[in-house]
Write a protein that holds these residues in place. Sequence first.
Motif, PDB file in Angstrom:
ATOM      1  N   ALA A  91      -7.778   4.638  -2.433  1.00 41.64           N
ATOM      2  CA  ALA A  91      -7.949   5.128  -1.069  1.00 41.64           C
ATOM      3  C   ALA A  91      -9.245   5.908  -0.886  1.00 41.64           C
ATOM      4  O   ALA A  91      -9.707   6.080   0.241  1.00 41.64           O
ATOM      5  CB  ALA A  91      -6.757   5.995  -0.676  1.00 41.64           C
ATOM      6  N   THR A  92      -9.863   6.368  -1.966  1.00 40.13           N
ATOM      7  CA  THR A  92     -11.089   7.157  -1.850  1.00 40.13           C
ATOM      8  C   THR A  92     -12.364   6.315  -1.905  1.00 40.13           C
ATOM      9  O   THR A  92     -13.449   6.868  -1.815  1.00 40.13           O
ATOM     10  CB  THR A  92     -11.162   8.223  -2.961  1.00 40.13           C
ATOM     11  N   CYS A  93     -12.245   4.997  -2.046  1.00 42.78           N
ATOM     12  CA  CYS A  93     -13.464   4.183  -2.155  1.00 42.78           C
ATOM     13  C   CYS A  93     -14.107   3.974  -0.784  1.00 42.78           C
ATOM     14  O   CYS A  93     -13.446   4.075   0.248  1.00 42.78           O
ATOM     15  CB  CYS A  93     -13.168   2.842  -2.824  1.00 42.78           C
ATOM     16  N   ASN A  94     -15.394   3.674  -0.795  1.00 43.79           N
ATOM     17  CA  ASN A  94     -16.119   3.411   0.451  1.00 43.79           C
ATOM     18  C   ASN A  94     -15.608   2.127   1.090  1.00 43.79           C
ATOM     19  O   ASN A  94     -15.443   1.122   0.423  1.00 43.79           O
ATOM     20  CB  ASN A  94     -17.622   3.283   0.177  1.00 43.79           C
ATOM     21  N   GLY A  95     -15.371   2.171   2.389  1.00 43.47           N
ATOM     22  CA  GLY A  95     -14.928   0.994   3.122  1.00 43.47           C
ATOM     23  C   GLY A  95     -13.437   0.728   3.049  1.00 43.47           C
ATOM     24  O   GLY A  95     -12.974  -0.303   3.529  1.00 43.47           O
ATOM     25  N   TYR A  96     -12.665   1.642   2.470  1.00 45.74           N
ATOM     26  CA  TYR A  96     -11.222   1.418   2.310  1.00 45.74           C
ATOM     27  C   TYR A  96     -10.525   1.351   3.659  1.00 45.74           C
ATOM     28  O   TYR A  96     -10.752   2.175   4.541  1.00 45.74           O
ATOM     29  CB  TYR A  96     -10.601   2.530   1.467  1.00 45.74           C
TER      30      TYR A  96
ATOM     31  N   TRP B 150       0.835  -1.201   0.000  1.00 45.26           N
ATOM     32  CA  TRP B 150       0.000   0.000   0.000  1.00 45.26           C
ATOM     33  C   TRP B 150       0.866   1.246   0.000  1.00 45.26           C
ATOM     34  O   TRP B 150       2.021   1.235   0.389  1.00 45.26           O
ATOM     35  CB  TRP B 150      -0.961   0.005   1.194  1.00 45.26           C
ATOM     36  N   ASN B 151       0.257   2.316  -0.505  1.00 41.29           N
ATOM     37  CA  ASN B 151       0.878   3.644  -0.478  1.00 41.29           C
ATOM     38  C   ASN B 151      -0.247   4.662  -0.304  1.00 41.29           C
ATOM     39  O   ASN B 151      -1.391   4.286  -0.017  1.00 41.29           O
ATOM     40  CB  ASN B 151       1.738   3.897  -1.720  1.00 41.29           C
ATOM     41  N   ALA B 152       0.051   5.932  -0.494  1.00 40.12           N
ATOM     42  CA  ALA B 152      -0.948   6.982  -0.279  1.00 40.12           C
ATOM     43  C   ALA B 152      -2.133   6.874  -1.236  1.00 40.12           C
ATOM     44  O   ALA B 152      -3.231   7.327  -0.937  1.00 40.12           O
ATOM     45  CB  ALA B 152      -0.302   8.356  -0.407  1.00 40.12           C
ATOM     46  N   ASN B 153      -1.924   6.266  -2.399  1.00 41.14           N
ATOM     47  CA  ASN B 153      -2.991   6.170  -3.391  1.00 41.14           C
ATOM     48  C   ASN B 153      -3.962   5.033  -3.122  1.00 41.14           C
ATOM     49  O   ASN B 153      -5.129   5.117  -3.494  1.00 41.14           O
ATOM     50  CB  ASN B 153      -2.401   5.991  -4.792  1.00 41.14           C
ATOM     51  N   GLY B 154      -3.483   3.947  -2.532  1.00 42.58           N
ATOM     52  CA  GLY B 154      -4.357   2.807  -2.302  1.00 42.58           C
ATOM     53  C   GLY B 154      -3.589   1.568  -1.896  1.00 42.58           C
ATOM     54  O   GLY B 154      -2.407   1.615  -1.556  1.00 42.58           O
ATOM     55  N   THR B 155      -4.284   0.431  -1.969  1.00 47.03           N
ATOM     56  CA  THR B 155      -3.724  -0.869  -1.621  1.00 47.03           C
ATOM     57  C   THR B 155      -3.749  -1.748  -2.864  1.00 47.03           C
ATOM     58  O   THR B 155      -4.717  -1.712  -3.626  1.00 47.03           O
ATOM     59  CB  THR B 155      -4.532  -1.523  -0.483  1.00 47.03           C
ATOM     60  N   TYR B 156      -2.689  -2.544  -3.045  1.00 46.24           N
ATOM     61  CA  TYR B 156      -2.538  -3.366  -4.242  1.00 46.24           C
ATOM     62  C   TYR B 156      -2.282  -4.807  -3.841  1.00 46.24           C
ATOM     63  O   TYR B 156      -1.509  -5.069  -2.915  1.00 46.24           O
ATOM     64  CB  TYR B 156      -1.367  -2.851  -5.096  1.00 46.24           C
TER      65      TYR B 156
END
Length: 146
Positions: free
Chosen positions: A113-118, A90-96
């Motif tokens: 990272a902006t999705c619901n439930g992240y 993961w980083n600031a943008n999201g999880t992979y």
Amino acid sequence: MGQQQLLILVLVTIIAGIATIIALNVLAGSAERANIDAVRKDMLTIASASQSWYVKPAAMGGGDDSYTGMTFKTFSFPTEGVNEDADIAWNANGTYQINTAASSSFIITGHPATCNGYVEGTGGCEEADQLTAEVTPNNIDWDTEN
């Protein structure tokens, strides 16, 4: 004359309020879209680095024409963290997450990272919010639903 000026003041205030709400909604949508674009870019970086690792001989620390055994620790990708199995980063943008079920291809799943439930490090996005791509030695096939 005083009532007319008061009415104009009220109308201007209402119009300014509506314009402010519209501007905030547009900016929120732009931020979410920018995050999704950043996740796509990160997924392309992962795909490119993994394709380079795939063709590199085992004697040089590569995959020797196989994705088997590939993790986030076998190639270069800037992260803020990697899980114990090194299949999630993961980083600031999201999880992979990478899934190397086949030796000649693998699946990358990106959770913006902006999705619901992240939840950082686990994803947690609804399936409709996830980005998915299959990576082969010469191609990247995006799941076009997202």
